[in-house]
Scaffold this motif. Structure first.
Motif, PDB file in Angstrom:
ATOM      1  N   GLU A  19       4.146  13.836   8.920  1.00  0.00           N
ATOM      2  CA  GLU A  19       3.500  14.549  10.018  1.00  0.00           C
ATOM      3  C   GLU A  19       2.069  14.891   9.632  1.00  0.00           C
ATOM      4  OE1 GLU A  19       5.693  17.892  11.449  1.00  0.00           O
ATOM      5  OE2 GLU A  19       4.021  18.487  12.744  1.00  0.00           O
ATOM      6  N   LEU A  20       1.135  14.410  10.444  1.00  0.00           N
ATOM      7  CA  LEU A  20      -0.282  14.672  10.158  1.00  0.00           C
ATOM      8  C   LEU A  20      -0.724  15.877  10.978  1.00  0.00           C
ATOM      9  CD1 LEU A  20      -1.654  11.003  10.234  1.00  0.00           C
ATOM     10  CD2 LEU A  20      -0.780  12.293   8.271  1.00  0.00           C
ATOM     11  N   LYS A  21      -1.195  16.910  10.288  1.00  0.00           N
ATOM     12  CA  LYS A  21      -1.673  18.116  10.977  1.00  0.00           C
ATOM     13  C   LYS A  21      -3.175  18.210  10.840  1.00  0.00           C
ATOM     14  CE  LYS A  21       2.222  21.013  11.149  1.00  0.00           C
ATOM     15  NZ  LYS A  21       3.074  22.031  10.570  1.00  0.00           N
ATOM     16  N   GLY A  22      -3.839  18.797  11.833  1.00  0.00           N
ATOM     17  CA  GLY A  22      -5.273  19.061  11.727  1.00  0.00           C
ATOM     18  C   GLY A  22      -6.116  17.814  11.873  1.00  0.00           C
ATOM     19  N   ARG A  23      -7.255  17.818  11.221  1.00  0.00           N
ATOM     20  CA  ARG A  23      -8.265  16.768  11.398  1.00  0.00           C
ATOM     21  C   ARG A  23      -9.040  16.574  10.111  1.00  0.00           C
ATOM     22  NH1 ARG A  23     -10.439  15.042  16.341  1.00  0.00           N
ATOM     23  NH2 ARG A  23     -12.273  13.840  15.793  1.00  0.00           N
ATOM     24  N   LEU A  24      -9.395  15.340   9.797  1.00  0.00           N
ATOM     25  CA  LEU A  24     -10.138  15.076   8.554  1.00  0.00           C
ATOM     26  C   LEU A  24     -11.576  15.587   8.660  1.00  0.00           C
ATOM     27  CD1 LEU A  24      -9.039  11.380   7.924  1.00  0.00           C
ATOM     28  CD2 LEU A  24      -8.450  13.330   6.482  1.00  0.00           C
ATOM     29  N   HIS A  25     -12.127  16.068   7.549  1.00  0.00           N
ATOM     30  CA  HIS A  25     -13.548  16.421   7.494  1.00  0.00           C
ATOM     31  C   HIS A  25     -14.346  15.152   7.194  1.00  0.00           C
ATOM     32  CE1 HIS A  25     -12.668  20.625   7.512  1.00  0.00           C
ATOM     33  NE2 HIS A  25     -11.828  20.495   6.514  1.00  0.00           N
ATOM     34  N   PRO A  26     -15.672  15.164   7.532  1.00  0.00           N
ATOM     35  CA  PRO A  26     -16.490  14.022   7.105  1.00  0.00           C
ATOM     36  C   PRO A  26     -16.384  13.887   5.577  1.00  0.00           C
ATOM     37  CG  PRO A  26     -17.759  15.541   8.492  1.00  0.00           C
ATOM     38  CD  PRO A  26     -16.445  16.193   8.246  1.00  0.00           C
ATOM     39  N   TRP A  27     -16.500  12.715   5.042  1.00  0.00           N
ATOM     40  CA  TRP A  27     -16.373  12.372   3.618  1.00  0.00           C
ATOM     41  C   TRP A  27     -14.920  12.306   3.146  1.00  0.00           C
ATOM     42  CZ3 TRP A  27     -20.373  10.179   1.419  1.00  0.00           C
ATOM     43  CH2 TRP A  27     -21.663  10.510   1.855  1.00  0.00           C
ATOM     44  N   THR A  28     -13.989  12.699   3.993  1.00  0.00           N
ATOM     45  CA  THR A  28     -12.571  12.508   3.650  1.00  0.00           C
ATOM     46  C   THR A  28     -12.042  11.549   4.710  1.00  0.00           C
ATOM     47  OG1 THR A  28     -12.510  14.787   2.933  1.00  0.00           O
ATOM     48  CG2 THR A  28     -10.404  13.701   3.169  1.00  0.00           C
ATOM     49  N   SER A  29     -11.315  10.534   4.279  1.00  0.00           N
ATOM     50  CA  SER A  29     -10.957   9.513   5.267  1.00  0.00           C
ATOM     51  C   SER A  29      -9.530   9.030   5.087  1.00  0.00           C
ATOM     52  CB  SER A  29     -11.937   8.349   5.173  1.00  0.00           C
ATOM     53  OG  SER A  29     -11.747   7.679   3.959  1.00  0.00           O
ATOM     54  N   ALA A  30      -9.183   8.015   5.890  1.00  0.00           N
ATOM     55  CA  ALA A  30      -7.814   7.490   5.896  1.00  0.00           C
ATOM     56  C   ALA A  30      -7.347   7.130   4.485  1.00  0.00           C
ATOM     57  CB  ALA A  30      -7.746   6.267   6.798  1.00  0.00           C
ATOM     58  N   LYS A  31      -8.258   6.608   3.655  1.00  0.00           N
ATOM     59  CA  LYS A  31      -7.878   6.237   2.289  1.00  0.00           C
ATOM     60  C   LYS A  31      -7.349   7.455   1.538  1.00  0.00           C
ATOM     61  CE  LYS A  31      -7.940   3.139  -1.072  1.00  0.00           C
ATOM     62  NZ  LYS A  31      -8.884   2.072  -0.896  1.00  0.00           N
ATOM     63  N   ASP A  32      -7.980   8.606   1.772  1.00  0.00           N
ATOM     64  CA  ASP A  32      -7.534   9.817   1.075  1.00  0.00           C
ATOM     65  C   ASP A  32      -6.153  10.255   1.568  1.00  0.00           C
ATOM     66  OD1 ASP A  32      -9.986  10.166  -0.493  1.00  0.00           O
ATOM     67  OD2 ASP A  32     -10.906  10.457   1.472  1.00  0.00           O
ATOM     68  N   VAL A  33      -5.862   9.956   2.848  1.00  0.00           N
ATOM     69  CA  VAL A  33      -4.534  10.310   3.378  1.00  0.00           C
ATOM     70  C   VAL A  33      -3.462   9.522   2.621  1.00  0.00           C
ATOM     71  CG1 VAL A  33      -3.028  10.281   5.409  1.00  0.00           C
ATOM     72  CG2 VAL A  33      -5.473  10.805   5.684  1.00  0.00           C
ATOM     73  N   ILE A  34      -3.661   8.217   2.508  1.00  0.00           N
ATOM     74  CA  ILE A  34      -2.622   7.408   1.850  1.00  0.00           C
ATOM     75  C   ILE A  34      -2.599   7.680   0.343  1.00  0.00           C
ATOM     76  CG2 ILE A  34      -4.043   5.289   1.747  1.00  0.00           C
ATOM     77  CD1 ILE A  34      -0.192   5.484   2.157  1.00  0.00           C
ATOM     78  N   LEU A  35      -3.745   7.991  -0.246  1.00  0.00           N
ATOM     79  CA  LEU A  35      -3.725   8.340  -1.679  1.00  0.00           C
ATOM     80  C   LEU A  35      -2.918   9.626  -1.878  1.00  0.00           C
ATOM     81  CD1 LEU A  35      -7.381   7.491  -2.834  1.00  0.00           C
ATOM     82  CD2 LEU A  35      -5.284   6.254  -3.413  1.00  0.00           C
ATOM     83  N   TYR A  36      -3.073  10.554  -0.931  1.00  0.00           N
ATOM     84  CA  TYR A  36      -2.312  11.806  -1.027  1.00  0.00           C
ATOM     85  C   TYR A  36      -0.805  11.521  -0.901  1.00  0.00           C
ATOM     86  CZ  TYR A  36      -0.419  16.372   0.113  1.00  0.00           C
ATOM     87  OH  TYR A  36       0.342  17.517   0.104  1.00  0.00           O
ATOM     88  N   VAL A  37      -0.459  10.660   0.066  1.00  0.00           N
ATOM     89  CA  VAL A  37       0.969  10.333   0.249  1.00  0.00           C
ATOM     90  C   VAL A  37       1.511   9.666  -1.022  1.00  0.00           C
ATOM     91  CG1 VAL A  37       2.624   9.004   1.630  1.00  0.00           C
ATOM     92  CG2 VAL A  37       0.739  10.179   2.773  1.00  0.00           C
TER      93      VAL A  37
END
Ligand code: MIC
Ligand code: SF4
Length: 639
Positions: free
Chosen positions: A160-178
């Motif tokens: 479940e994705l909550k909220g919104r990414l800030h500039p300089w944080t992107s989809a790559k950081d989402v999958i790295l976090y997962v």
């Protein structure tokens, strides 16, 4: 009870079986894709099946991995694939068009459809709401021949994705976090399904970055809903008619859940030598960087590269850094040439290389000895860059671009530099790189067989007694890059297993091939997650050629396990993982009454030297038992 999106799509495609996690099912495959480094085997196998036209709605053969053409071998493979594509009704995408997954997303992927690809990053299509699965080449050949694919119905994880990414944080950081949360084996036997309000803030190419790298979780695939952003993306590609809205039911029940708070994510990096060795850039610190490589099927989209251009505009790449950029497709490169962004990139001192996999698969751009290389790719396994002692970090395009300028690993949000919001743009249709299987009697097109293309090895039916010597005792998380390395030296031999086999496990234990040849028949002992990574069948075919009869491991990665079975090699799992320590190279092992034991679900392996016996589990489905008994899938299909 509400349904998950994954199960809705699977249900629509169910041909046989019970759609319950753990049960074997057969699904209809709408589309297939191949790329050249696995494709030569796929099409040799398809030819061996004596089929006429493919049974899918669409099949595409891409050329994107072996494009260096350092000798005649690559070009011969391209000609072979082109001729066979023509014979069987497959579209052929010429080298230079781009990377298969990016191209498929742009031109052919459709929400709600199934896609099977002979490449582990086929789940990129999940960004469009497809069930897109990576498989071994033989499974893709069968899907083309019969229009179906059999797999074990996976569990479904909700992210479940909550909220919104800030500039300089992107989809790559989402999958790295997962990846940090679930690890490189956390997705085995599972589909990762993304939901929540945060989904709306991600474009299709952002979503595709996430589903692409879901392969590194070991997941069967990953999927996003199909919504207004999907419609906008398809419209930008001139394909609005392909849009269908799709989502999970509000009360869908999942097997596991993970919440990602996009607001609190910061730029991350996967440190050497595993995609799940993730930490924040702030924690890793400002390490000095020698090379930055931007591209690959994970991060080479138009929006990714436009962000890179915006960061580089008016700046100079650091004197100590080599920055290389490989765009994902010819359409992206054309658009960036038209709008001037390409000029901004070149003016900064970046090197533009071909629209292809390139450095991601070690085809050039190996960094210098002991280098730190930042890459927007998906794998940082030791040695994959072509430089054994290089340290490869996986980062987002934003982090890569700003670090190329500063010369150190940099968290862009700390620089105070504004990052413009990049919107997708409309692309001009262009199929000049596509060769269509047009004309009459295309099945009579002669097969173009270069001298480097050798027949694939075939196994024999499982004998009563299997006697082997242990020729390798491997650790945890062995990758298919470890088993069958790929780089500019070896990739030209993907259609020549006898040659490749000499390099099997070369970087892990260079004595392996020699020991196998001496022993005649052999076995490998493996740790956890044996065979993670690429879908390359060569990691099963080379061991088959060398006489490997079975692998006993603590656990297996999905695609490699299937590739072993398709080759008639038994993947056996220790009942008691501690038994792993009992084995050493040179042990003589025996399996008595092998066919009977394989059918019973447990197989006893006896060490002839000590007399001790070990219990192993097979977890084989009925079909898998039949394949093992026959000595592989081709033998099974030929009756
Ligand atoms: C990879 O990324 O490792 C590859 C090269 O694309 C492989 C396919 C291959 O080995 O040819 C993959 O991911 O399946
Ligand atoms: Fe190509 Fe790299 Fe993607 Fe594999 S991971 S398909 S080598 S770009």
């Amino acid at each position: 009870m509400g349904k998950t999106l994954a199960y809705k799509i699977l249900e629509n495609h169910l041909v046989s079986g019970n759609l319950t996690p753990g049960e074997e099912i057969t699904i209809k495959i709408d589309q297939t894709l191949t790329q050249d480094s696995t494709g030569t085997m796929v099409y040799l196998q398809l030819e061996a099946m004596d089929v006429d036209k493919v049974q899918t709605e669409l099949s595409v053969a891409y050329i994107d991995h072996n494009t260096l053409q350092t000798g005649f071998e690559n070009a011969d493979d391209h000609a072979f694939i082109k001729s066979v594509a023509q014979r069987h009704g497959v579209l052929f995408s010429k080298p230079g068009n781009g990377i298969c997954h990016q191209l498929h997303l742009e031109n052919y992927g459709k929400p709600g459809k199934t896609l099977l690809g002979s490449d582990s990053h086929t789940p990129t299509g999940g960004g469009l709401g497809m069930i897109a699965i990576g498989a071994g080449g033989l499974d893709v050949a069968v899907a083309m021949a019969k229009g179906t694919y059999s797999l074990v119905a996976p569990k479904v994880i909700k992210v479940e994705l909550k909220g919104r990414l800030h500039p300089w944080t992107s989809a790559k950081d989402v999958i790295l976090y997962v990846l940090q949360q679930l690890s490189v084996k956390g997705g085995v036997g599972k589909i990762v399904e993304y939901t929540g309000e945060g989904v709306k803030s991600l474009s299709v190419t952002d979503r595709a970055t996430i589903t692409n790298m879901g392969a590194e979780l070991g997941a069967t695939t990953s999927v996003f809903p199909s919504d207004e952003n999907t419609k906008a993306y398809l419209k930008s590609q001139g394909r609005e008619a392909d849009y269908t809205p799709l989502a999970a039911d509000a009360d869908a029940v999942y097997d596991q859940e993970l919440i990602v708070d996009l607001d609190s994510l910061t730029p991350l990096a996967a440190q050497p030598h595993s995609p799940d060795n993730v930490d924040s850039i702030a924690n890793i610190g400002e390490i000095k960087v020698d090379q930055v490589a931007i591209g690959s099927c994970t991060n080479s989209s138009y929006t990714d590269l436009m962000k890179v251009a915006a960061i580089l505009k008016g700046k100079k790449v650091h004197p100590d850094v080599s920055l290389v950029i490989s765009p994902g497709s010819s359409k992206i490169l054309t658009k960036m040439a038209e709008n001037g962004a390409l000029a901004d990139i070149i003016a900064s001192g970046a090197r533009i290389i071909e629209n292809a996999c390139g450095p991601c698969i070690g085809m050039g751009q190996s960094p210098k000895s002991g280098a730190v290389s930042l890459r927007t790719f998906n794998r940082n396994f030791k040695g994959r860059s072509g430089t054994l002692d290089a340290d490869v970090y996986l980062v987002s395009p934003e982090t890569a671009a700003i670090s190329a300028v500063t010369g150190v690993l940099t968290d862009g949000s700390k620089t105070g530099q504004a990052l413009p919001q990049i919107e997708d743009t409309d692309f001009t249709a262009n199929d000049n790189f596509i060769v269509y299987p047009e004309g009459t009697n295309t099945e009579n097109t002669p097969v173009a067989m270069g001298p480097n293309i050798k027949p694939f090895p075939r196994n024999t039916a499982l004998p009563e007694t299997v006697e082997v010597t242990v020729t390798l005792h491997a650790g945890d998380n062995i990758t298919t890059d470890d088993i069958m390395p790929s780089d500019s030296r070896l990739l030209p031999y993907r259609s020549n297993i006898p040659h490749l086999a000499n390099y099997c496990f070369e970087k892990v234990d260079s004595g392996f091939a020699g020991r196998c040849k001496e022993a005649g028949t052999c076995a490998i002992i493996g740790g956890d997650n044996y065979g993670q990574g690429s879908s390359r069948e060569h990691a099963a075919l080379a061991p088959l050629y060398l006489g490997v009869k079975f692998v006993v491991a603590k656990s297996f990665a999905r695609i490699h396990r299937s590739n072993l079975i398709n080759s008639g090699i038994m993947p056996l799992v220790f009942e008691n993982p501690a038994d792993y320590d009992d084995f050493t190279i040179g042990d003589e092992l025996v399996i008595e009454q092998a066919p009977k034991q394989v059918q019973s679900g447990t197989v006893e392996v006896k060490n002839k030297n000590t007399g001790k016996t070990y219990q192993t589990k097979t977890n084989f489905s009925d079909l898998e038992i039949a394949l093992i008994l026959k000595g592989g899938k081709i033998n099974y299909m030929k009756g």
